[in-house]
Design a protein around this motif. Structure first.
Motif, PDB file in Angstrom:
ATOM      1  N   ILE A   1      48.225  15.369  42.916  1.00 49.83           N
ATOM      2  CA  ILE A   1      48.105  16.562  42.091  1.00 49.83           C
ATOM      3  C   ILE A   1      47.437  16.721  40.615  1.00 49.83           C
ATOM      4  CG2 ILE A   1      48.911  19.115  41.801  1.00 49.83           C
ATOM      5  CD1 ILE A   1      51.073  18.570  43.895  1.00 49.83           C
ATOM      6  N   ARG A   2      46.502  17.514  40.536  1.00 54.49           N
ATOM      7  CA  ARG A   2      45.929  17.446  39.085  1.00 54.49           C
ATOM      8  C   ARG A   2      45.512  18.934  38.826  1.00 54.49           C
ATOM      9  NH1 ARG A   2      40.781  14.018  40.876  1.00 54.49           N
ATOM     10  NH2 ARG A   2      42.382  12.758  41.509  1.00 54.49           N
ATOM     11  N   GLY A   3      45.370  19.327  37.381  1.00 60.14           N
ATOM     12  CA  GLY A   3      45.032  20.624  37.056  1.00 60.14           C
ATOM     13  C   GLY A   3      45.374  20.833  35.537  1.00 60.14           C
ATOM     14  N   PHE A   4      45.321  22.074  35.306  1.00 54.98           N
ATOM     15  CA  PHE A   4      45.521  22.709  33.865  1.00 54.98           C
ATOM     16  C   PHE A   4      46.436  23.462  33.580  1.00 54.98           C
ATOM     17  CE2 PHE A   4      41.041  20.637  34.385  1.00 54.98           C
ATOM     18  CZ  PHE A   4      41.015  19.962  33.337  1.00 54.98           C
ATOM     19  N   ARG A   5      47.096  23.874  32.486  1.00 54.35           N
ATOM     20  CA  ARG A   5      47.994  24.984  32.100  1.00 54.35           C
ATOM     21  C   ARG A   5      47.262  25.494  30.904  1.00 54.35           C
ATOM     22  NH1 ARG A   5      53.112  24.722  33.928  1.00 54.35           N
ATOM     23  NH2 ARG A   5      53.893  25.101  31.933  1.00 54.35           N
ATOM     24  N   PHE A   6      47.243  26.821  30.880  1.00 52.47           N
ATOM     25  CA  PHE A   6      46.933  27.668  29.859  1.00 52.47           C
ATOM     26  C   PHE A   6      47.984  28.616  29.283  1.00 52.47           C
ATOM     27  CE2 PHE A   6      42.920  25.885  30.885  1.00 52.47           C
ATOM     28  CZ  PHE A   6      42.140  25.714  29.802  1.00 52.47           C
ATOM     29  N   SER A   7      48.163  29.007  28.008  1.00 48.99           N
ATOM     30  CA  SER A   7      48.971  30.030  27.685  1.00 48.99           C
ATOM     31  C   SER A   7      48.296  31.419  27.833  1.00 48.99           C
ATOM     32  CB  SER A   7      49.631  29.850  26.169  1.00 48.99           C
ATOM     33  OG  SER A   7      50.048  28.592  26.014  1.00 48.99           O
ATOM     34  N   LEU A   8      49.160  32.380  28.442  1.00 49.62           N
ATOM     35  CA  LEU A   8      48.969  33.680  28.515  1.00 49.62           C
ATOM     36  C   LEU A   8      49.283  34.567  27.327  1.00 49.62           C
ATOM     37  CD1 LEU A   8      48.960  34.117  32.421  1.00 49.62           C
ATOM     38  CD2 LEU A   8      46.902  33.738  30.992  1.00 49.62           C
ATOM     39  N   ASN A   9      48.892  35.458  26.774  1.00 52.98           N
ATOM     40  CA  ASN A   9      49.514  36.475  25.975  1.00 52.98           C
ATOM     41  C   ASN A   9      50.127  37.546  26.722  1.00 52.98           C
ATOM     42  OD1 ASN A   9      48.525  34.861  23.780  1.00 52.98           O
ATOM     43  ND2 ASN A   9      46.704  36.490  23.678  1.00 52.98           N
ATOM     44  N   ALA A  10      51.254  38.114  26.117  1.00 51.63           N
ATOM     45  CA  ALA A  10      52.131  38.958  26.899  1.00 51.63           C
ATOM     46  C   ALA A  10      51.391  40.254  27.266  1.00 51.63           C
ATOM     47  CB  ALA A  10      53.022  39.549  25.925  1.00 51.63           C
ATOM     48  N   ASP A  11      50.241  40.798  26.638  1.00 53.32           N
ATOM     49  CA  ASP A  11      49.679  41.968  26.954  1.00 53.32           C
ATOM     50  C   ASP A  11      48.205  41.980  27.737  1.00 53.32           C
ATOM     51  OD1 ASP A  11      48.292  40.792  24.916  1.00 53.32           O
ATOM     52  OD2 ASP A  11      48.140  42.627  23.594  1.00 53.32           O
ATOM     53  N   GLU A  12      47.989  40.537  27.953  1.00 58.65           N
ATOM     54  CA  GLU A  12      46.319  40.614  28.607  1.00 58.65           C
ATOM     55  C   GLU A  12      46.560  40.634  30.064  1.00 58.65           C
ATOM     56  OE1 GLU A  12      44.606  36.720  28.316  1.00 58.65           O
ATOM     57  OE2 GLU A  12      46.319  35.749  27.818  1.00 58.65           O
ATOM     58  N   LYS A  13      45.422  41.258  30.662  1.00 58.50           N
ATOM     59  CA  LYS A  13      45.287  41.415  31.977  1.00 58.50           C
ATOM     60  C   LYS A  13      44.088  40.377  32.417  1.00 58.50           C
ATOM     61  CE  LYS A  13      46.433  46.494  32.005  1.00 58.50           C
ATOM     62  NZ  LYS A  13      47.622  46.412  32.769  1.00 58.50           N
ATOM     63  N   ILE A  14      44.444  39.895  33.591  1.00 58.98           N
ATOM     64  CA  ILE A  14      43.759  38.864  34.106  1.00 58.98           C
ATOM     65  C   ILE A  14      42.990  39.255  35.410  1.00 58.98           C
ATOM     66  CG2 ILE A  14      43.670  36.465  34.978  1.00 58.98           C
ATOM     67  CD1 ILE A  14      44.393  36.584  32.133  1.00 58.98           C
ATOM     68  N   LEU A  15      41.677  39.298  35.875  1.00 60.72           N
ATOM     69  CA  LEU A  15      40.911  39.533  37.009  1.00 60.72           C
ATOM     70  C   LEU A  15      40.756  38.207  37.444  1.00 60.72           C
ATOM     71  CD1 LEU A  15      39.886  41.759  34.906  1.00 60.72           C
ATOM     72  CD2 LEU A  15      39.218  42.892  36.891  1.00 60.72           C
ATOM     73  N   GLY A  16      40.191  37.956  38.717  1.00 57.54           N
ATOM     74  CA  GLY A  16      39.589  36.598  39.201  1.00 57.54           C
ATOM     75  C   GLY A  16      40.083  36.127  40.533  1.00 57.54           C
ATOM     76  N   GLY A  17      39.737  34.836  40.810  1.00 58.18           N
ATOM     77  CA  GLY A  17      40.029  34.303  41.980  1.00 58.18           C
ATOM     78  C   GLY A  17      39.480  34.786  43.359  1.00 58.18           C
ATOM     79  N   GLY A  18      38.413  35.657  43.023  1.00 51.98           N
ATOM     80  CA  GLY A  18      37.250  35.962  44.174  1.00 51.98           C
ATOM     81  C   GLY A  18      37.978  36.851  45.281  1.00 51.98           C
ATOM     82  N   GLN A  19      37.530  36.893  46.356  1.00 57.49           N
ATOM     83  CA  GLN A  19      37.829  37.808  47.283  1.00 57.49           C
ATOM     84  C   GLN A  19      39.462  37.863  47.624  1.00 57.49           C
ATOM     85  OE1 GLN A  19      35.562  37.240  51.043  1.00 57.49           O
ATOM     86  NE2 GLN A  19      33.634  37.723  49.989  1.00 57.49           N
ATOM     87  N   ARG A  20      40.133  38.877  47.266  1.00 57.90           N
ATOM     88  CA  ARG A  20      41.521  39.028  47.414  1.00 57.90           C
ATOM     89  C   ARG A  20      41.552  40.383  47.582  1.00 57.90           C
ATOM     90  NH1 ARG A  20      43.295  33.166  47.312  1.00 57.90           N
ATOM     91  NH2 ARG A  20      41.576  32.264  45.908  1.00 57.90           N
ATOM     92  N   VAL A  21      42.665  40.833  48.377  1.00 55.44           N
ATOM     93  CA  VAL A  21      43.373  42.320  48.066  1.00 55.44           C
ATOM     94  C   VAL A  21      44.547  42.379  47.533  1.00 55.44           C
ATOM     95  CG1 VAL A  21      43.468  44.564  49.450  1.00 55.44           C
ATOM     96  CG2 VAL A  21      41.630  42.847  50.252  1.00 55.44           C
ATOM     97  N   MET A  22      44.591  42.609  46.235  1.00 58.04           N
ATOM     98  CA  MET A  22      46.071  42.467  45.615  1.00 58.04           C
ATOM     99  C   MET A  22      45.943  43.103  44.576  1.00 58.04           C
ATOM    100  SD  MET A  22      45.864  38.567  44.304  1.00 58.04           S
ATOM    101  CE  MET A  22      46.195  37.642  45.833  1.00 58.04           C
ATOM    102  N   GLY A  23      44.851  44.226  44.254  1.00 57.06           N
ATOM    103  CA  GLY A  23      44.713  44.800  43.014  1.00 57.06           C
ATOM    104  C   GLY A  23      43.853  44.163  42.052  1.00 57.06           C
ATOM    105  N   MET A  24      43.567  44.883  41.002  1.00 59.62           N
ATOM    106  CA  MET A  24      42.301  44.427  40.194  1.00 59.62           C
ATOM    107  C   MET A  24      42.872  43.346  39.152  1.00 59.62           C
ATOM    108  SD  MET A  24      39.399  45.602  40.729  1.00 59.62           S
ATOM    109  CE  MET A  24      38.392  45.384  39.309  1.00 59.62           C
ATOM    110  N   ASP A  25      44.321  43.891  38.644  1.00 64.42           N
ATOM    111  CA  ASP A  25      44.816  42.688  37.725  1.00 64.42           C
ATOM    112  C   ASP A  25      45.530  41.914  38.475  1.00 64.42           C
ATOM    113  OD1 ASP A  25      46.242  41.587  35.727  1.00 64.42           O
ATOM    114  OD2 ASP A  25      47.520  43.417  34.979  1.00 64.42           O
ATOM    115  N   ARG A  26      45.301  40.682  38.438  1.00 67.91           N
ATOM    116  CA  ARG A  26      45.904  39.669  39.220  1.00 67.91           C
ATOM    117  C   ARG A  26      46.938  38.810  38.513  1.00 67.91           C
ATOM    118  NH1 ARG A  26      40.933  38.919  42.834  1.00 67.91           N
ATOM    119  NH2 ARG A  26      41.300  40.556  44.153  1.00 67.91           N
TER     120      ARG A  26
END
Length: 804
Positions: A138-163
């Protein structure tokens, strides 16, 4: 488009389970800094663990490529092969840090240990939490998220806009009959877009997971079983600016042919040439425009199973395919064929494909065969150059017969053994290392070969699975085998917006729904097709137990829908201009409401309404029996498109609707160019142009534009073979002046246009109207509050003045 119950490998199950604990037990360390160098726009750092290359591709975008010693790497699939912008990067060095980049985006390299953080205009943007990790498989990356930021992405999913708070598999996989929830679908994207206005793309095609603060609230983690240890990072001062930078990096969507914006006849499927001809005749007889007909798998086999891989006409059902295609083309209808990447051992091409060595193999070098719904099969190795040449030869033969567009189905691939061996240029990769890029590479093969062999055509490549950057191959995705239900309709805006924000601007749904349905739900069907007028591709498609085409339904249904389909054709100048904007800047055709007020992050969650370009605000009806909808109205003044009712924005309104109308609002100040509806786009002309202007006394000035080319030339934008018209309105106390100008033209441009200027929301009749200071006749309807003036426009700068 089919329900396949594929066996899930123990490896993928292990990955999904182990990943939850993984982030807590593994630390990252890329070693100690040794030295660095800069070659052109790349900063190369050497450590005792390997090399780190950081390339500034444009002032707001970088590629970050970690290359640990003895770790296998695969090629980049996300990056477009376009010249790097000549932006001289700045570099400063201290004992502890390096600063490298541009004024817009700077990377700060901490030397011991190696970790990266990013600045936008010198202020903190985002940072690696611990950077790259490599642990066993397994390989990958880790980034820090701020407390108040919202994240979109991941492509086609039905789980709400803020993922944020979601952990999602990165393995493209069919979800037959989905409705209001789906964690895993046809087209995943290993990418995120933050409300802090950055995009990160993990340029890795392998099976993996994207954990957006699910396991650890403040950590974004990407993990995969192999693949490239690289990511792309883009910064922007606004969301449109961010998307512009992202699509510079990963590629812009080429302009589709104009006919792709027309009406499609499509179902699973047309069984014979006679059925095709009868269907087209039905559209013509019932006065429905039509531009394309899609043939599902019956074109190469009389039934569903046993024939996949034939990829040649079934001459019993289609005795004269070339003549049929030509006759359709003469009538303005383009033929699109389905193809799939599976060659069944029972197909007529099995021995040919096996002999030509075009199939993915097992560890012994023999074709990797397996069973799935259609029979015993192998998979074309679209990464292998000989396989690409063989596969393309089939497409080329069909294009010579007149086929105009392609529908690539099952391209996840729907069944893809993890231990399949694929051959790239100088290395091999297993199925689980390359899975998510399969549809991407397939589209690239079709697109690039068509551009080479048929250089005067625009590829139309409709596929349901791909990777970040697939848009540069003329990729037109759809949202898969959605349930034919209200639950299936409900998430379609979310799906299209999520994809459009990351380059895939032509994402659309099977109008009416595809899967299931025991009886015809008239209201659902009408509501879905009404929504389709304001989505990138208008293509009703479904299993044939209920006809997807409006011409096969009752007279009332046809009478309600006919004006909407014709509206789609009337809007061609407007819609085609949206396509121009998308190809020029990456700006989506469907736009989220949070573009209107970037400071209000709560709008990110809104997927009930969306903007169709700048002019229209659309709110699809997704429940039965609705008589009004709640609309979160942006600032400004808005008009109900069908009734003309005026609303003041900045608040939530209740917009009324009937089955014969649809919740569509028009922004005050909008210019909407339209033409008369034709039976197909082959009869399109903007010589007679309706220019609708939505006046409001609160405005001081307004602007609009219209893009025009021949609808066919694939090099129109690059070579300047187009026309750009500009519209401006200036409002004074006693006069409204509308200015027409042309800032770019080409040899095939219309010499003189008959422009019908229609001004909406004019509460009283003007004293007079002048064109370049010459008084002209006009008409005014007090009930509709519309003024109409006819102008013969030779494209010199022209001023039309309404005197109050």
């Amino acid at each position: 488009m089919y329900l396949i119950k594929a066996k899930v490998s123990t490896q993928r199950v292990f990955l999904a389970l182990a990943g939850l604990a993984f982030s807590l037990t593994v630390s990252a360390d890329f070693g100690s800094y040794q030295n660095h160098s800069v070659v052109e726009q790349t900063l190369a750092l050497q450590t005792d663990q390997g090399e780190l290359a950081i390339t500034l591709h444009n002032p707001q975008a970088m590629e970050v490529f970690y290359q640990p010693n003895k770790v296998k790497q695969l090629p980049s699939f996300a990056l477009a092969k376009t010249p790097i912008q000549a932006t001289k990067p700045h570099l400063s060095s201290t004992k502890e840090q390096l600063h490298f980049g541009s004024d817009q985006l700077t990377v700060v390299v901490n030397k011991n240990p190696i970790t990266l953080s990013y600045l936008r205009h010198g202020k903190p943007l985002v940072k690696e939490e611990s950077g790259l990790f490599v642990h066993d498989a397994i390989r990958g990356f880790r980034f820090s998220l701020n407390a108040d930021e919202k994240i979109l992405g991941g492509g086609q999913r039905v789980m709400g806009m803020d993922r944020r708070g979601q952990r999602m598999p990165l393995y493209n996989k069919a979800h037959y009959g989905y409705e209001t929830e789906s964690q895993q679908m046809y087209f995943g994207l290993p990418a995120v877009l933050s409300s802090n206005k950055y995009i990160i793309v993990f340029d890795n095609s392998a099976t993996g997971n994207l954990d957006i603060g699910a396991t650890e609230e403040s950590v974004l983690q990407f993990e995969a079983v192999g693949g490239r240890t690289s990511y792309l990072i883009v910064s922007g001062d606004s969301y449109p600016h961010l998307i512009d930078g992202y699509t510079q990096l990963t590629g812009r969507q080429p302009l589709p042919p104009r006919w792709a914006f027309g009406n499609f006849a499509s179902r699973f499927g047309y069984h014979s040439e006679q059925e095709v001809r009868d269907t087209v005749k039905k559209f013509r007889d019932q006065d429905f425009p039509l531009d394309a007909l899609v043939l599902d798998l019956y074109w190469f086999g009389k039934d569903i199973k046993g024939h996949m891989g034939n990829l040649a006409w079934d001459k019993e059902a289609f005795p004269e395919p070339t003549k049929m295609i030509q006759d359709l083309k003469t009538d303005g209808v383009n033929t699109i064929l389905i193809t799939e990447p599976f060659i069944l051992t029972s197909s007529k091409r099995w021995q040919e494909a096996k002999k030509a060595d075009v199939l993915a193999t097992n560890a012994h070098g023999e074709p990797k065969t397996f069973n799935f719904y259609f029979g015993n099969t192998a998979l074309i190795d679209v990464f292998h150059k000989p396989a690409q040449a063989w596969f393309w030869s089939i497409y080329q033969e069909l294009m010579l017969q007149g086929v105009a567009g392609w529908w690539g189905d099952l391209g996840e691939p729907e069944v893809h053994p993890d231990d399949s061996i694929h051959r790239l240029d100088n290395q091999i990769a297993t199925g689980n290392e390359i899975h998510n890029a399969y549809g991407h590479e397939w589209a690239k093969m079709v697109y690039e070969n068509q551009r080479r062999r048929f250089p005067n055509t625009r590829p139309m490549v409709m596929m349901r699975s791909g990777f970040a950057g697939s848009q540069r191959y003329g990729f037109i995705p759809w949202t898969g085998d959605v349930s034919r239900s209200w639950g299936g309709l409900k998430p379609q805006v979310e799906l299209s917006l999520q994809m459009s924000l990351l380059g895939l601007g032509y994402t659309h749904s099977d109008l009416g729904g595809f899967a299931g349905g025991e009886k015809f739900d008239k209201e659902l069907y009408i509501r879905w097709l009404q929504y389709g007028v304001f989505q990138p591709v208008f293509r009703p498609h479904a299993q044939e137990n209920i006809a997807p085409e409006p011409v096969f339904h009752d007279e009332n249904t046809q009478d309600i829908l006919r004006p909407f389909v014709k509206l789609r054709y009337k809007m061609l100048p407007y819609n085609y201009t949206l396509a121009f904007e998308n190809s020029s800047t990456g700006m989506p055709l469907m736009r989220p409401l949070f573009f209107e007020n970037e400071a209000d992050s709560s709008l990110i969650n809104n997927a009930d309404s969306y903007l169709w370009g700048d002019a229209f605000l659309v709110t699809p009806i997704t429940e039965a029996g609705v008589e009004s909808v709640s609309v979160n109205l942006p600032e400004g003044v808005w008009f109900d498109y069908f009734t003309g009712q005026r609303y003041v924005g900045g608040k939530t309104i209740q917009q009324k609707t009937t089955l014969e109308t649809f919740p569509v609002l028009v922004r005050a100040g909008s210019f909407i160019p339209m033409t008369q509806a034709t039976k197909s786009t082959s009869g399109y002309s903007s010589k007679d142009l309706e220019l609708h202007y939505y006046f409001d006394k609160t405005l001081k000035d307004s602007f609009g534009k219209m893009y025009e080319d021949d609808g066919k030339n694939p090099s129109a934008l690059a070579n300047g073979d187009y026309e750009l018209l500009n519209f401006e309105a200036q409002h004074q106390r006693r006069r409204t002046q509308i200015l027409l100008s042309r800032t770019h033209s080409y040899s095939q441009a219309v010499a003189i246009r008959q422009v019908s200027l229609i001004v909406h929301n004019l509460s009283k009749k003007p004293r007079g109207v002048t064109v370049d200071d010459h008084e002209v006749e006009f008409s005014y309807d007090g009930q509709s509050q519309q003024l109409t003036v006819e102008v013969d426009w030779s494209h010199s700068n022209t001023a039309i003045s309404l005197h109050q």
